[in-house]
Design an enzyme around this catalytic site. Structure first.
Site, PDB file in Angstrom:
ATOM      1  N   HIS A 120       0.855  -1.193   0.000  1.00 57.14           N
ATOM      2  CA  HIS A 120       0.000   0.000   0.000  1.00 57.14           C
ATOM      3  C   HIS A 120       0.891   1.243   0.000  1.00 57.14           C
ATOM      4  O   HIS A 120       1.329   1.707   1.062  1.00 57.14           O
ATOM      5  CB  HIS A 120      -0.899   0.022   1.235  1.00 57.14           C
ATOM      6  CG  HIS A 120      -1.915  -1.062   1.287  1.00 57.14           C
ATOM      7  ND1 HIS A 120      -3.001  -1.099   0.441  1.00 57.14           N
ATOM      8  CD2 HIS A 120      -2.017  -2.151   2.100  1.00 57.14           C
ATOM      9  CE1 HIS A 120      -3.744  -2.158   0.719  1.00 57.14           C
ATOM     10  NE2 HIS A 120      -3.163  -2.818   1.715  1.00 57.14           N
ATOM     11  N   HIS A 143      -1.113  -6.746  -5.166  1.00 60.77           N
ATOM     12  CA  HIS A 143      -1.132  -8.025  -4.446  1.00 60.77           C
ATOM     13  C   HIS A 143      -0.504  -9.083  -5.344  1.00 60.77           C
ATOM     14  O   HIS A 143      -0.694  -9.071  -6.561  1.00 60.77           O
ATOM     15  CB  HIS A 143      -2.571  -8.409  -4.108  1.00 60.77           C
ATOM     16  CG  HIS A 143      -2.768  -9.882  -3.900  1.00 60.77           C
ATOM     17  ND1 HIS A 143      -3.256 -10.714  -4.896  1.00 60.77           N
ATOM     18  CD2 HIS A 143      -2.540 -10.671  -2.819  1.00 60.77           C
ATOM     19  CE1 HIS A 143      -3.324 -11.950  -4.424  1.00 60.77           C
ATOM     20  NE2 HIS A 143      -2.885 -11.948  -3.184  1.00 60.77           N
ATOM     21  N   VAL A 170       2.066 -16.752  -4.681  1.00 64.49           N
ATOM     22  CA  VAL A 170       2.326 -18.040  -5.316  1.00 64.49           C
ATOM     23  C   VAL A 170       2.304 -19.077  -4.200  1.00 64.49           C
ATOM     24  O   VAL A 170       2.846 -18.839  -3.115  1.00 64.49           O
ATOM     25  CB  VAL A 170       3.665 -18.061  -6.075  1.00 64.49           C
ATOM     26  CG1 VAL A 170       3.547 -17.332  -7.400  1.00 64.49           C
ATOM     27  CG2 VAL A 170       4.798 -17.452  -5.251  1.00 64.49           C
ATOM     28  N   HIS A 219      -0.450  -5.597 -17.208  1.00 63.76           N
ATOM     29  CA  HIS A 219      -1.079  -6.732 -17.884  1.00 63.76           C
ATOM     30  C   HIS A 219      -0.145  -7.368 -18.913  1.00 63.76           C
ATOM     31  O   HIS A 219      -0.134  -8.595 -19.076  1.00 63.76           O
ATOM     32  CB  HIS A 219      -2.386  -6.294 -18.545  1.00 63.76           C
ATOM     33  CG  HIS A 219      -3.530  -6.212 -17.594  1.00 63.76           C
ATOM     34  ND1 HIS A 219      -4.299  -7.305 -17.262  1.00 63.76           N
ATOM     35  CD2 HIS A 219      -4.030  -5.174 -16.886  1.00 63.76           C
ATOM     36  CE1 HIS A 219      -5.236  -6.947 -16.414  1.00 63.76           C
ATOM     37  NE2 HIS A 219      -5.096  -5.648 -16.154  1.00 63.76           N
ATOM     38  N   HIS A 254     -21.216  -7.914  -3.624  1.00 59.54           N
ATOM     39  CA  HIS A 254     -22.187  -7.092  -2.907  1.00 59.54           C
ATOM     40  C   HIS A 254     -22.148  -5.631  -3.369  1.00 59.54           C
ATOM     41  O   HIS A 254     -23.070  -4.870  -3.088  1.00 59.54           O
ATOM     42  CB  HIS A 254     -21.962  -7.191  -1.390  1.00 59.54           C
ATOM     43  CG  HIS A 254     -20.635  -6.663  -0.938  1.00 59.54           C
ATOM     44  ND1 HIS A 254     -19.456  -7.340  -1.127  1.00 59.54           N
ATOM     45  CD2 HIS A 254     -20.299  -5.516  -0.295  1.00 59.54           C
ATOM     46  CE1 HIS A 254     -18.451  -6.645  -0.615  1.00 59.54           C
ATOM     47  NE2 HIS A 254     -18.939  -5.526  -0.110  1.00 59.54           N
ATOM     48  N   ARG A 304      -0.785 -17.108  11.953  1.00 56.73           N
ATOM     49  CA  ARG A 304      -0.515 -15.947  12.801  1.00 56.73           C
ATOM     50  C   ARG A 304      -1.356 -14.771  12.318  1.00 56.73           C
ATOM     51  O   ARG A 304      -1.196 -14.294  11.191  1.00 56.73           O
ATOM     52  CB  ARG A 304       0.970 -15.605  12.746  1.00 56.73           C
ATOM     53  CG  ARG A 304       1.384 -14.439  13.635  1.00 56.73           C
ATOM     54  CD  ARG A 304       2.899 -14.316  13.662  1.00 56.73           C
ATOM     55  NE  ARG A 304       3.320 -13.230  14.527  1.00 56.73           N
ATOM     56  CZ  ARG A 304       3.692 -12.031  14.091  1.00 56.73           C
ATOM     57  NH1 ARG A 304       3.676 -11.764  12.797  1.00 56.73           N
ATOM     58  NH2 ARG A 304       4.095 -11.097  14.938  1.00 56.73           N
TER      59      ARG A 304
END
Length: 305
Positions: free
Chosen positions: A94, A104, A107, A150, A180, A265
């Site tokens: 971020h 993000h 693998v 891309h 949603h 964790r």
């Protein structure tokens, strides 16, 4: 099947990515090593309040357990109840500058087993698969950045056949979608799961290629945008759109669900959350504004390359 080779690649990938990002940011990443009582553990590498990244994390984990969590067997119900050995690298970055997109990548490898089953027992052979991908979430998007991202994703898959990129791109568009809200989380990338059909060596090679193409896909974008001027308006919109990121991770993301359900964790799992987020009631961008352009030109599924 060489589990040691997979772990060596994943830990090496984590180190390479962190070293590059630390040099880009000018801040060293904090490192935590953790263990899980049920088996396994991981290495969490995190930066906060850095020169570029408001928060970023690059995690390696390898965990074992006696029973696959529901999130891991939902698409493979025949594996429910099996033991597992799961490992991978997962990162979320971020940046502070709203003109630098969030990104993000992960693998991963899964092995499902039936503890105590003799080799060759019908219906109880070990089952393995790879998964992963990467996707981009811009706030003030630039077409050249999205096309570059891309194109690099496509390049990572080209050695393995022309069918993979369109399939994995569609999978990404479908997966990173807030049902949603009826809107994409970002501009997509590639996503895949249950990869085993090409055989172990070719599947592992494809995953390595995806991991190796992360830095070339993202680093040039950050270097181009890190110095862009911005003000409070841009930061407010960034915080608003980050709220969508949080909604996806907590409601839909299979990696988050797997980590929490498998006793991972919590701090390492939720390091993907942005540090500053905002929600506004029924807010819409002004027509013709830079914020509206994100919705009309970028948060739509299209062929960027």
């Amino acid at each position: 099947m060489d589990l040691a080779a997979i772990e060596t690649y994943f830990t090496g990938l984590q180190t390479r990515i962190v070293d590059t990002l630390a040099a880009l940011d000018g801040t060293e990443f904090r490192q935590d090593t953790w263990q899980r009582p049920e088996g396994g553990g991981g290495i969490t590498r995190v930066v906060e309040n850095g020169g570029v990244f408001e928060r970023g994390g690059v995690n390696f984990s390898r965990v074992q357990g006696a029973r696959l969590p529901p999130s891991a067997s939902a698409a493979r119900p025949e594996l429910a109840g099996r033991g597992f050995d799961a490992m991978g690298v997962s990162l979320v970055l971020h940046p502070r500058n709203p003109y630098c997109p969030t990104v993000h990548m992960n693998v991963r490898f899964f092995l499902a087993t039936t503890p105590g089953a003799a080799p060759g027992t019908p219906g109880h052979d070990p089952v393995w698969w790879f998964g992963g991908g990467m996707d981009l979430t811009p706030y003030y998007a630039a077409e050249e950045d999205v096309r570059h991202f891309h194109a690099t994703c496509r390049k990572s898959l080209e050695p393995f056949g022309s069918a993979y990129h369109p399939k994995f791109k569609r999978w990404c568009d479908d997966y990173f979608f807030l049902r949603h809200r009826a809107e994409p989380r970002g501009v997509g990338g590639i996503f895949f799961d249950d990869l085993s059909e090409p055989g172990f060596e070719r599947s592992f090679a494809l995953v390595r290629s995806v991991g190796d193409h992360f830095l070339p896909s993202y680093q040039p974008i950050v270097e181009r945008r890190r110095g862009a001027p911005y003000g409070e308006r841009e930061r407010e919109f960034q915080a608003f759109r980050r709220g969508r990121y949080v909604e996806f991770n907590l409601v839909y993301d299979r990696g988050t669900l797997f980590g929490l359900q498998s006793g991972g964790r919590t701090e390492s799992i939720l390091m993907s959350m942005p540090p500053k987020v905002a929600w506004r009631y029924d807010w819409k961008p002004d027509p013709g504004s830079a914020e509206a352009r994100l919705y009309s030109e970028f948060l739509v599924a299209k062929d960027w390359v």
